[in-house]
Design a protein around this motif. Structure first.
Motif, PDB file in Angstrom:
ATOM      1  N   ALA A  13       0.841  -1.198   0.000  1.00 58.05           N
ATOM      2  CA  ALA A  13       0.000   0.000   0.000  1.00 58.05           C
ATOM      3  C   ALA A  13       0.873   1.243   0.000  1.00 58.05           C
ATOM      4  CB  ALA A  13      -0.914  -0.006   1.227  1.00 58.05           C
ATOM      5  N   ASP A  14       0.305   2.355  -0.468  1.00 54.83           N
ATOM      6  CA  ASP A  14       1.046   3.616  -0.531  1.00 54.83           C
ATOM      7  C   ASP A  14       1.464   4.106   0.853  1.00 54.83           C
ATOM      8  OD1 ASP A  14       0.720   3.600  -3.263  1.00 54.83           O
ATOM      9  OD2 ASP A  14      -1.069   4.884  -3.234  1.00 54.83           O
ATOM     10  N   ASP A  15       0.645   3.821   1.848  1.00 54.15           N
ATOM     11  CA  ASP A  15       0.967   4.284   3.199  1.00 54.15           C
ATOM     12  C   ASP A  15       1.746   3.260   4.006  1.00 54.15           C
ATOM     13  OD1 ASP A  15      -1.083   2.497   3.304  1.00 54.15           O
ATOM     14  OD2 ASP A  15      -2.260   3.578   4.809  1.00 54.15           O
ATOM     15  N   GLY A  16       2.284   2.232   3.339  1.00 48.51           N
ATOM     16  CA  GLY A  16       3.094   1.220   4.018  1.00 48.51           C
ATOM     17  C   GLY A  16       2.558  -0.175   3.789  1.00 48.51           C
ATOM     18  N   ASP A  17       3.465  -1.130   3.639  1.00 50.08           N
ATOM     19  CA  ASP A  17       3.067  -2.518   3.424  1.00 50.08           C
ATOM     20  C   ASP A  17       2.538  -3.118   4.722  1.00 50.08           C
ATOM     21  OD1 ASP A  17       4.000  -2.127   0.882  1.00 50.08           O
ATOM     22  OD2 ASP A  17       5.932  -3.107   1.244  1.00 50.08           O
ATOM     23  N   ARG A  18       1.607  -4.029   4.578  1.00 50.01           N
ATOM     24  CA  ARG A  18       1.009  -4.678   5.750  1.00 50.01           C
ATOM     25  C   ARG A  18       1.041  -6.182   5.577  1.00 50.01           C
ATOM     26  NH1 ARG A  18      -2.888  -0.705   4.400  1.00 50.01           N
ATOM     27  NH2 ARG A  18      -2.869   1.112   5.803  1.00 50.01           N
ATOM     28  N   GLU A  19       1.342  -6.874   6.673  1.00 53.01           N
ATOM     29  CA  GLU A  19       1.325  -8.334   6.684  1.00 53.01           C
ATOM     30  C   GLU A  19       0.256  -8.796   7.657  1.00 53.01           C
ATOM     31  OE1 GLU A  19       4.628 -11.854   6.699  1.00 53.01           O
ATOM     32  OE2 GLU A  19       4.749 -10.400   8.341  1.00 53.01           O
TER      33      GLU A  19
END
Length: 366
Positions: A254-260
Motif C-alpha cells: 500500500a502507498d501508506d506502508g506494506d502490511r502483513e
C-alpha cells in the motif's frame, strides 16, 4: 480392565541427512504453495523426498528443523486442514513409513484429522491394533471416541514423545486442546476447487491416476476470495465451509506502508481484501451474524482489519464489535488509518453517550 501398556520401543532411522540441492529448494517452495504440478516437476528434477534438509518455522508457534520433504508436506497439509502435498509426494515415490534421526514418524507432524486419517490409512508405522482405534475415532465427531492414557496409539520418538494427534485421542489430551471438525471436499466437489489447483491436480493425475486429494472447503474458500472468484466462494459457503479457521496469510502493498496479516479466517481475508478494493463484495457473501470473535493473529477483530471506511461502516452497521482490544491492548480505532478510525470513534461515542431519552446503547457483540 487395565489399559494396555504404552509402547516404549523406538523405531530405527530410515531417512538420511544432507543439504538441500536446487531441485529440493524448488520442491520446498512447491510444498509451501501446495501446488501439485510444481511438486511433480521438482520430483522429476531429482529432488530427494527422504533427506533431512528442510526447516519450517511460524512466529510464536513452532520451529522445526531436520525435516524431510514428506514431513514438510504433512505440516503444511495439516495447517490447511486437507490432503494435497503429501498425497502428491506419495504418488511420486514418497514413503509414509519413514523415521527420522529423532525417531519421529510422519504422524508426529500431523495436526489435523484429515491428514492423520490419510497417514493411518496408507501405512504410517503404528502399534498393533492402533490402526482400527484411529479409524474409529477419526470417523466420529471430535471427542466422541477417546481412549485412556496408556492405550497404544502411536510410536514414540527418541525422547518418548507421542504425536500430538495421538495425545488428542486420549481423554486428558482432548480436554486440553481438541482438534477441529472441518468440511473437506470430495471427488464430487472438484468443481469448487480453484482453477489453478484444479489444473495442477489434473496434471498429476495424468501420470498418477490414483492420487488422493481431500481438500479443506475452508482453504479453498480463502483461495477463491483471494482470486476474486466470488461465485465459487458463495458455493463453498453454501457447502458449509468453515469461516473462522485461522489459516491464511496475506501481504498487502500500500502507498501508506506494506502490511502483513497472519492467520486470517475467511472473514478476515474478505475484510482485508475488500478494504484494498474499497468494496464489500466479499463480506456480503457471509452471514452477518457471524462477525464477532477474532479473525487474525494477535486477537484481531474484523474492525482491526478494516482499513477502508466503507468496510468499517458496513461492519459497524451489521453489529461487529468495536470495543474489543487486540493482544496489545489496542482498540480498532488505535490501529486504523485516520479516516476509518474517526468513523469508528464516532460510532463508539454514539453508543456510549446517552440518547435523547437518556439511555445508552450497547457495543458490538464478540
Amino acid at each position: 480392565m487395565h489399559p494396555a501398556p504404552a509402547i516404549s520401543t523406538c523405531l530405527p532411522q530410515t531417512t538420511v541427512s544432507g543439504v538441500a540441492t536446487l531441485s529440493e529448494l524448488d520442491l520446498q517452495d512447491a510444498i509451501h504453495a501446495r501446488d501439485p504440478h510444481l511438486i511433480m516437476e521438482a520430483v522429476m528434477e531429482g529432488a530427494a523426498l527422504h533427506k533431512e534438509a528442510f526447516g519450517w518455522s511460524v512466529v510464536d508457534e513452532c520451529d522445526y528443523s531436520g525435516l524431510t520433504a514428506m514431513a514438510l508436506a504433512v505440516l503444511l497439509d495439516s495447517r490447511h486442514e486437507g490432503v494435497c502435498a503429501v498425497s502428491t509426494l506419495l504418488s511420486a515415490g514418497g514413503r509414509l513409513d519413514t523415521v527420522d534421526a529423532r525417531g519421529r514418524t510422519l504422524l508426529h507432524f500431523a495436526t489435523s484429522a484429515p491428514v492423520a486419517r490419510f497417514l493411518v490409512e496408507h501405512g504410517v508405522p503404528l502399534p498393533q491394533g492402533a490402526r482400527e482405534r484411529w479409524l474409529r475415532a477419526l470417523a466420529a465427531p471430535p471427542g466422541r471416541v477417546l481412549f485412556d492414557e496408556g492405550v497404544p496409539l502411536a510410536m514414540p520418538d527418541n525422547d518418548g514423545a507421542l504425536p500430538w494427534m495421538a495425545v488428542q485421542l486420549t481423554h486428558a489430551g482432548f480436554a486440553y486442546k481438541p482438534w477441529r471438525s472441518v468440511v473437506t471436499l470430495s471427488e464430487a466437489d472438484i468443481a469448487y476447487v480453484s482453477h489453478r489447483r484444479q489444473w495442477g491436480i489434473g496434471n498429476v493425475r495424468a501420470l498418477w491416476p490414483q492420487t488422493v486429494y481431500a481438500l479443506s472447503a475452508a482453504d479453498e474458500l480463502a483461495m477463491h476470495l483471494v482470486d476474486g472468484e466470488l461465485k465459487h466462494a458463495a458455493q463453498l459457503i453454501g457447502l458449509g465451509a468453515e469461516q473462522n479457521l485461522p489459516q491464511t496469510d496475506l501481504f498487502i502493498e500500500a502507498d501508506d506502508g506494506d502490511r502483513e496479516y497472519l492467520d486470517l479466517t475467511a472473514l478476515g481475508v474478505a475484510t482485508v481484501l475488500d478494504s484494498v478494493d474499497g468494496t464489500i463484495h466479499r463480506l456480503a457473501l457471509f452471514d452477518a451474524s457471524q462477525l464477532g470473535g477474532f479473525h487474525g493473529k494477535y486477537r484481531s477483530t474484523l474492525l482491526h482489519l478494516a482499513t477502508a471506511p466503507v468496510v468499517a461502516r458496513w461492519l459497524l452497521d451489521h453489529g461487529a464489535p468495536f470495543d474489543v482490544k487486540d493482544s496489545s491492548g489496542r482498540l480498532p480505532e488505535e490501529t486504523l488509518p485516520p479516516a476509518t478510525a474517526a468513523l469508528v470513534v464516532a460510532h463508539r461515542l454514539s453508543r456510549v453517550l446517552p440518547d435523547s431519552a437518556g439511555t445508552s446503547r450497547p457495543g458490538g457483540r464478540l
